[in-house]
Enzyme design. Sequence first.
Site, short mmCIF file in Angstrom:
data_model
loop_
_atom_site.label_atom_id
_atom_site.label_comp_id
_atom_site.label_asym_id
_atom_site.label_seq_id
_atom_site.Cartn_x
_atom_site.Cartn_y
_atom_site.Cartn_z
N ASP A 81 0.81 -1.23 0.00
CA ASP A 81 0.00 0.00 0.00
C ASP A 81 0.84 1.28 0.00
O ASP A 81 0.30 2.38 0.06
CB ASP A 81 -0.93 0.03 1.23
CG ASP A 81 -2.22 -0.76 0.99
OD1 ASP A 81 -2.57 -1.01 -0.19
OD2 ASP A 81 -2.89 -1.11 1.98
N ARG A 106 0.32 -1.72 7.54
CA ARG A 106 0.89 -0.52 6.94
C ARG A 106 1.86 0.22 7.86
O ARG A 106 2.44 1.24 7.45
CB ARG A 106 -0.24 0.44 6.50
CG ARG A 106 -1.16 -0.13 5.43
CD ARG A 106 -1.99 0.96 4.76
NE ARG A 106 -1.16 1.87 3.96
CZ ARG A 106 -1.63 2.97 3.36
NH1 ARG A 106 -2.91 3.30 3.48
NH2 ARG A 106 -0.81 3.75 2.67
N ARG A 151 -10.10 5.70 10.58
CA ARG A 151 -8.64 5.57 10.65
C ARG A 151 -8.03 6.53 11.68
O ARG A 151 -7.50 6.10 12.69
CB ARG A 151 -8.01 5.79 9.28
CG ARG A 151 -8.48 4.78 8.22
CD ARG A 151 -7.94 3.40 8.47
NE ARG A 151 -8.36 2.43 7.48
CZ ARG A 151 -7.72 2.18 6.34
NH1 ARG A 151 -6.63 2.84 6.04
NH2 ARG A 151 -8.17 1.26 5.51
N HIS A 180 -11.49 7.16 4.38
CA HIS A 180 -10.55 8.28 4.52
C HIS A 180 -11.27 9.54 4.04
O HIS A 180 -12.05 9.48 3.09
CB HIS A 180 -9.31 8.09 3.62
CG HIS A 180 -8.19 7.30 4.23
ND1 HIS A 180 -7.39 6.46 3.48
CD2 HIS A 180 -7.70 7.25 5.50
CE1 HIS A 180 -6.47 5.92 4.26
NE2 HIS A 180 -6.63 6.38 5.49
N CYS A 274 -5.00 9.53 -3.38
CA CYS A 274 -4.30 8.60 -2.49
C CYS A 274 -2.84 8.42 -2.90
O CYS A 274 -1.99 8.18 -2.07
CB CYS A 274 -4.97 7.23 -2.51
SG CYS A 274 -6.63 7.21 -1.88
N1 ARG Z 1 -5.33 0.08 0.93
C1 ARG Z 1 -5.08 1.38 1.50
C2 ARG Z 1 -5.71 1.45 2.88
O1 ARG Z 1 -6.78 0.93 3.05
C3 ARG Z 1 -5.63 2.46 0.63
C4 ARG Z 1 -5.25 3.82 1.09
C5 ARG Z 1 -5.86 4.90 0.25
N2 ARG Z 1 -5.35 6.17 0.55
C6 ARG Z 1 -6.05 7.27 0.74
N3 ARG Z 1 -5.43 8.39 0.89
N4 ARG Z 1 -7.36 7.25 0.82
O2 ARG Z 1 -5.16 2.01 3.80
#
Ligand code: ARG
Length: 281
Positions: A81, A106, A151, A180, A274
Amino acid sequence: MTSVLPRPVAATTGERIARPRHYLMCRPEHFEVRYAINPWMRPGEPVDRDRALAQWEELRQTYVDLGHRVDLIDPVPGLPDMVYAANGATVVDGKVLGARFRHPERAAEAGAYRAWFEAAGYPVVGPEFVNEGEGDLLVVGDVVLAGHGFRTDPRAHAEAAAVLGREVVPLRLVDPRFYHLDTAIAVLDDATIAWLPEAFDAASREVLRARFPDAVVAEQADAAVLGLNAVGDGRHVVLPAQATGLAAALRERGYEPAPVDLSELLKGGGGPKCCTLEVRS
Ligand code: ARG
């Protein structure tokens, strides 16, 4: 005799002015979908990495063609990612707030981005609390819109305000597809956003309506292809090619849509924004 003063061109044509930007991006060399931390990710379904690389390259070239500077961070094996550079930090006036990820998958990305900024001569501050960089911290002019609910820890908002020296406006996300803030709000210029009201709780909707009465309100169909995961420079808006309704709405408002197809990277739950971290010095 009455004299007629010439009217400024911008006022009559609604011309929008682009400001050159500095972005950081990460080639999707190790991109894959092998875990699921958002509803877009389906491990087991095929991902074409070569196609992801080609689509990502088109995004990079789009920025370069628009006159923006793009720096690259080396991708790290085992961090699929990492291509989603927006999550790596938040930078305002050369001040860098480091990232801290919610999911262990991550976690190591934070150190990689920190090291890049330190090597580039930017001191990195924090963070104590989980914040996923520009995924949830969106700079609009003098304020930072700050998402929470999925998040970023709401306690990170005060930390962001202290480190970045900006007013931070908390906004609660309620739909897991828009996990996000940058999937539910696109920053078009220093004063204007496009957004999906349904992605927010009632209080946050009120806040956004009061602060951005001229906002572009997106349709569900455009948000559902991550159309709001877009990057504005004041005039151009780089957005997913599939978001045709949003592109038309932006054009009507005097913006110039620059569509890019990032269908492979959408399988990880991300779009143009992203993949793009703005370095504001
Ligand atoms: N697979 C990543 C996650 O779920 C995607 C992140 C996407 N980034 C963003 N800025 N929305 O964390």
